[in-house]
Design a protein around this motif. Structure first.
Motif, PDB file in Angstrom:
ATOM      1  N   ALA A 103       0.874  -1.530  -0.234  1.00  0.00           N
ATOM      2  CA  ALA A 103       0.050   0.102  -0.149  1.00  0.00           C
ATOM      3  C   ALA A 103       0.709   1.262  -0.190  1.00  0.00           C
ATOM      4  O   ALA A 103       0.409   2.166  -0.927  1.00  0.00           O
ATOM      5  N   ASP A 104       1.778   1.037   0.773  1.00  0.00           N
ATOM      6  CA  ASP A 104       2.283   2.679   1.006  1.00  0.00           C
ATOM      7  C   ASP A 104       3.381   2.477  -0.268  1.00  0.00           C
ATOM      8  O   ASP A 104       3.542   4.067  -1.009  1.00  0.00           O
ATOM      9  N   LYS A 105       3.636   1.706  -0.701  1.00  0.00           N
ATOM     10  CA  LYS A 105       5.405   1.996  -2.548  1.00  0.00           C
ATOM     11  C   LYS A 105       3.735   2.045  -3.235  1.00  0.00           C
ATOM     12  O   LYS A 105       4.288   2.985  -4.560  1.00  0.00           O
ATOM     13  N   ASN A 106       2.478   1.352  -3.163  1.00  0.00           N
ATOM     14  CA  ASN A 106       2.052   1.957  -4.440  1.00  0.00           C
ATOM     15  C   ASN A 106       1.052   2.989  -4.245  1.00  0.00           C
ATOM     16  O   ASN A 106      -0.645   2.712  -5.103  1.00  0.00           O
ATOM     17  N   ASN A 107       0.835   3.471  -2.400  1.00  0.00           N
ATOM     18  CA  ASN A 107      -0.249   4.827  -2.916  1.00  0.00           C
ATOM     19  C   ASN A 107      -2.054   3.872  -2.675  1.00  0.00           C
ATOM     20  O   ASN A 107      -2.895   4.320  -3.325  1.00  0.00           O
ATOM     21  N   LEU A 108      -2.069   2.637  -1.979  1.00  0.00           N
ATOM     22  CA  LEU A 108      -3.511   1.783  -2.394  1.00  0.00           C
ATOM     23  C   LEU A 108      -4.354   2.024  -0.900  1.00  0.00           C
ATOM     24  O   LEU A 108      -3.595   1.868   0.173  1.00  0.00           O
ATOM     25  N   PHE A 109      -4.919   2.522  -0.952  1.00  0.00           N
ATOM     26  CA  PHE A 109      -6.179   2.214   0.179  1.00  0.00           C
ATOM     27  C   PHE A 109      -7.319   1.183   0.622  1.00  0.00           C
ATOM     28  O   PHE A 109      -7.502   0.315  -0.381  1.00  0.00           O
ATOM     29  N   ILE A 110      -6.223   0.604   1.490  1.00  0.00           N
ATOM     30  CA  ILE A 110      -6.925  -0.614   2.006  1.00  0.00           C
ATOM     31  C   ILE A 110      -7.549  -1.645   2.798  1.00  0.00           C
ATOM     32  O   ILE A 110      -7.713  -0.990   3.749  1.00  0.00           O
ATOM     33  N   VAL A 111      -9.066  -2.099   2.530  1.00  0.00           N
ATOM     34  CA  VAL A 111     -10.043  -2.295   3.204  1.00  0.00           C
ATOM     35  C   VAL A 111      -9.804  -3.418   3.630  1.00  0.00           C
ATOM     36  O   VAL A 111     -10.271  -4.375   2.675  1.00  0.00           O
ATOM     37  N   ALA A 112     -10.195  -3.765   4.396  1.00  0.00           N
ATOM     38  CA  ALA A 112     -10.504  -5.817   4.853  1.00  0.00           C
ATOM     39  C   ALA A 112     -11.036  -5.986   6.186  1.00  0.00           C
ATOM     40  O   ALA A 112     -11.394  -5.886   7.475  1.00  0.00           O
ATOM     41  N   PRO A 113     -12.088  -6.484   5.080  1.00  0.00           N
ATOM     42  CA  PRO A 113     -13.754  -6.844   5.768  1.00  0.00           C
ATOM     43  C   PRO A 113     -13.408  -8.101   6.895  1.00  0.00           C
ATOM     44  O   PRO A 113     -12.259  -9.209   6.583  1.00  0.00           O
ATOM     45  N   GLU A 114     -13.435  -8.396   8.106  1.00  0.00           N
ATOM     46  CA  GLU A 114     -13.726  -9.237   9.015  1.00  0.00           C
ATOM     47  C   GLU A 114     -15.722 -10.236   9.511  1.00  0.00           C
ATOM     48  O   GLU A 114     -15.912 -10.021   9.610  1.00  0.00           O
ATOM     49  N   PHE A 115     -14.698 -10.981   8.679  1.00  0.00           N
ATOM     50  CA  PHE A 115     -16.357 -11.737   8.446  1.00  0.00           C
ATOM     51  C   PHE A 115     -16.333 -13.501   9.974  1.00  0.00           C
ATOM     52  O   PHE A 115     -16.327 -14.259   9.165  1.00  0.00           O
ATOM     53  N   GLU A 116     -16.063 -12.453  10.881  1.00  0.00           N
ATOM     54  CA  GLU A 116     -15.984 -13.781  11.841  1.00  0.00           C
ATOM     55  C   GLU A 116     -17.578 -14.553  11.895  1.00  0.00           C
ATOM     56  O   GLU A 116     -18.110 -13.876  12.163  1.00  0.00           O
ATOM     57  N   ASN A 117     -16.927 -15.762  12.916  1.00  0.00           N
ATOM     58  CA  ASN A 117     -17.973 -16.779  12.498  1.00  0.00           C
ATOM     59  C   ASN A 117     -17.592 -17.268  13.975  1.00  0.00           C
ATOM     60  O   ASN A 117     -16.134 -18.429  13.538  1.00  0.00           O
ATOM     61  N   LYS A 118     -17.623 -17.657  14.905  1.00  0.00           N
ATOM     62  CA  LYS A 118     -17.350 -18.540  15.894  1.00  0.00           C
ATOM     63  C   LYS A 118     -17.333 -20.425  15.511  1.00  0.00           C
ATOM     64  O   LYS A 118     -16.414 -20.814  15.603  1.00  0.00           O
ATOM     65  N   PHE A 119     -18.244 -20.619  14.303  1.00  0.00           N
ATOM     66  CA  PHE A 119     -18.129 -21.486  13.497  1.00  0.00           C
ATOM     67  C   PHE A 119     -17.817 -22.374  12.159  1.00  0.00           C
ATOM     68  O   PHE A 119     -17.918 -22.946  11.501  1.00  0.00           O
ATOM     69  N   SER A 120     -16.963 -20.866  12.002  1.00  0.00           N
ATOM     70  CA  SER A 120     -16.394 -21.142  10.467  1.00  0.00           C
ATOM     71  C   SER A 120     -16.277 -22.262  10.337  1.00  0.00           C
ATOM     72  O   SER A 120     -15.111 -22.713   9.256  1.00  0.00           O
TER      73      SER A 120
END
Length: 318
Positions: A103-120
């Motif tokens: 992201a720093d090298k390429n100027n990217l805004f990173i968005v990482a959703p967390e699909f949390e599930n105790k039974f994954s």
């Protein structure tokens, strides 16, 4: 004899009652009770590593989702936004960390959703299969699809940060790769510029004789529109060891190939054959990375070249 029959009848009825109670309890827990971390007042996303919690659905407060972000200091409106979809470990923060230098090298805004599930470990329908169906097999409304959640996150981040971007890129590895290729297939209207599905465990084939998630028999789909979008099937040359990660070994999965490398090739070729048959536009490509196996960090690094060549969004600086 009658006594034995009465005892057997009681055992059967008791068992059915217990199963019914467990099913009802499970359904209420999974689909009725509120889920997710506490939603707090959301401010603008900070420079560097940050996280927010928002409601996953626009018209319901039943489910919330944590979203990890990384914004370089020089990022500005109209620069690229990249969604990074985690694997089956649901470890969005680890995936975010893998993208910080990129992201720093390429100027990217990173968005990482967390699909949390105790039974994954026991259920995958809510994430990599898009939440089209509940664990019990009933259909969910499109407003609750996992793919719609990504679109909702994009809208939210734009609104609280005065961002005017019309598109985002998306990368997913392993279970995240499953998520990405199905999102392109099932939601072609999404605002994705370039989609990269890396090292998926198995795929949804363009086969109306197979039920989802192996095929398209029981879902609405318009592959002609899906093929207009840009999807890269990114495979690791050494991702041929099924013992790594969670690898599905059902009969229908094994028909796609003995490992992830074979399955990715099977998927791409099946779609290319269909587009040739119908003479459709086809903006999908396949790229096999030499000397890389089931490694989300290295595959992330190799995904950058495809993001850089996205013709629909401003060019990244080298």
């Amino acid at each position: 004899m009658n006594k034995t029959f009465r005892i057997l009848k009681k055992v059967i009825l008791s068992t059915l009652s217990i199963l019914l109670l467990l099913s009802v309890t499970g359904y209420v827990y999974l689909y009725i009770l509120p889920k997710g971390p506490e939603v707090k007042k959301t401010n603008t996303v900070k420079i560097g590593i940050d996280s927010i919690v928002i409601y996953a659905y626009k018209d319901s407060k039943r489910k919330s989702i944590k979203v990890w972000t990384y914004k370089p200091i020089n990022w500005k409106d109209k620069d690229k936004i990249v969604f990074v979809m985690h694997g089956g470990g649901r470890n969005a923060d680890d995936y975010l960390n893998a993208w910080i230098d990129l992201a720093d090298k390429n100027n990217l805004f990173i968005v990482a959703p967390e699909f949390e599930n105790k039974f994954s470990k026991y259920t995958t329908n809510d994430y990599q299969e898009g939440n089209l169906f509940t664990f019990f097999g009933t259909k969910n409304p499109k407003s609750e699809w996992a793919y719609t959640v990504v679109e909702n996150i994009f809208d939210h981040i734009k609104s609280v940060n005065s961002i005017t971007n019309e598109q985002y890129d998306i990368f997913g590895h392993s279970a995240g790769g499953q998520f990405v290729h199905r999102m392109v297939m099932l939601m072609p209207e999404s605002r994705i510029g370039t989609a990269i599905a890396a090292n998926s465990g198995f795929y949804t084939l363009p086969n109306k004789k197979l039920e989802f998630p192996y095929g398209t028999q029981n879902i609405e789909i318009n592959l002609q529109k899906s093929y207009n979008n840009r999807l890269i099937i990114l495979l690791g040359e050494l991702d041929n060891d099924p013992s790594l990660g969670t690898f599905r070994t059902t009969d229908l999965a094994m028909e796609q190939g003995a490992n992830r490398l074979e399955r990715g090739t099977t998927f791409f070729n099946a779609n290319k054959e269909l587009k040739n048959k119908n003479n459709w536009t086809f903006n999908w490509e396949i790229d096999t990375i030499k000397n890389v196996g089931h490694d989300y960090k290295k595959m992330s690094e190799k995904a950058i070249k495809w993001i850089k060549t996205n013709p629909n969004i401003a060019t990244i600086n080298d």
